[in-house]
Design a protein around this motif. Structure first.
Motif, mmCIF file in Angstrom:
data_model
loop_
_atom_site.group_PDB
_atom_site.id
_atom_site.type_symbol
_atom_site.label_atom_id
_atom_site.label_comp_id
_atom_site.label_asym_id
_atom_site.label_seq_id
_atom_site.Cartn_x
_atom_site.Cartn_y
_atom_site.Cartn_z
ATOM 1 N N THR A 31 106.554 115.157 22.199
ATOM 2 C CA THR A 31 105.153 115.403 21.843
ATOM 3 C C THR A 31 104.971 115.884 20.405
ATOM 4 O OG1 THR A 31 105.267 117.647 22.734
ATOM 5 C CG2 THR A 31 104.487 115.909 24.230
ATOM 6 N N HIS A 32 106.071 116.186 19.718
ATOM 7 C CA HIS A 32 106.033 116.653 18.328
ATOM 8 C C HIS A 32 107.108 115.917 17.520
ATOM 9 C CE1 HIS A 32 104.353 119.923 20.756
ATOM 10 N NE2 HIS A 32 103.616 120.223 19.695
ATOM 11 N N PRO A 33 107.023 114.587 17.409
ATOM 12 C CA PRO A 33 108.113 113.799 16.824
ATOM 13 C C PRO A 33 108.354 114.035 15.336
ATOM 14 C CG PRO A 33 106.211 112.408 17.227
ATOM 15 C CD PRO A 33 105.904 113.741 17.847
ATOM 16 N N HIS A 34 107.439 114.674 14.640
ATOM 17 C CA HIS A 34 107.611 114.894 13.205
ATOM 18 C C HIS A 34 108.021 116.328 12.870
ATOM 19 C CE1 HIS A 34 106.165 110.924 12.148
ATOM 20 N NE2 HIS A 34 105.247 111.088 13.079
ATOM 21 N N ASP A 35 108.401 117.107 13.859
ATOM 22 C CA ASP A 35 108.840 118.483 13.643
ATOM 23 C C ASP A 35 110.298 118.454 13.185
ATOM 24 O OD1 ASP A 35 109.784 121.116 13.814
ATOM 25 O OD2 ASP A 35 108.434 121.592 15.473
ATOM 26 N N GLY A 36 110.497 118.526 11.887
ATOM 27 C CA GLY A 36 111.830 118.433 11.315
ATOM 28 C C GLY A 36 112.752 119.560 11.736
ATOM 29 N N ASN A 37 112.214 120.771 11.894
ATOM 30 C CA ASN A 37 113.048 121.897 12.326
ATOM 31 C C ASN A 37 113.573 121.684 13.740
ATOM 32 O OD1 ASN A 37 112.808 123.355 9.936
ATOM 33 N ND2 ASN A 37 110.924 124.339 10.604
ATOM 34 N N ALA A 38 112.709 121.239 14.639
ATOM 35 C CA ALA A 38 113.132 120.984 16.010
ATOM 36 C C ALA A 38 114.151 119.840 16.051
ATOM 37 C CB ALA A 38 111.937 120.662 16.899
#
Length: 86
Positions: A31-38
């Motif tokens: 659901t958050h595909p652009h979260d680089g940290n995750a």
């Protein structure tokens, strides 16, 4: 039933803990595909899992579960086709 040594249970516990983290990160990244940290955390845990699994498999036999593949940014799992669709 044969009692396995403590190292067996430690590796198995470590694998289960890492698999839990990978599953949670997988769900989050869906659901958050652009979260680089995750995504960075996911890839770090995927590498850790590979190291632990290699050690486990070398001593106790084959495994198969979450975290075998790395992902590029953005998170690629939610892109089709999925492996079972090919």
């Amino acid at each position: 039933m044969t009692q396995l040594n403590e190292a067996y249970y430690k590796l198995l516990h470590d694998l289960q803990a890492v698999d839990f983290v990978l599953l949670e990160l997988n769900l989050y990244l869906d659901t958050h595909p652009h979260d680089g940290n995750a995504l960075q955390q996911f890839n770090q845990y995927a590498e850790l899992r590979q190291r632990i699994a290699y050690q486990y498999e070398a001593q106790y036999g084959p495994l198969m579960n979450y975290g075998h593949s790395m992902s590029k940014l953005p998170w690629q799992w939610n892109e089709v086709p999925w492996p079972w669709q090919v």
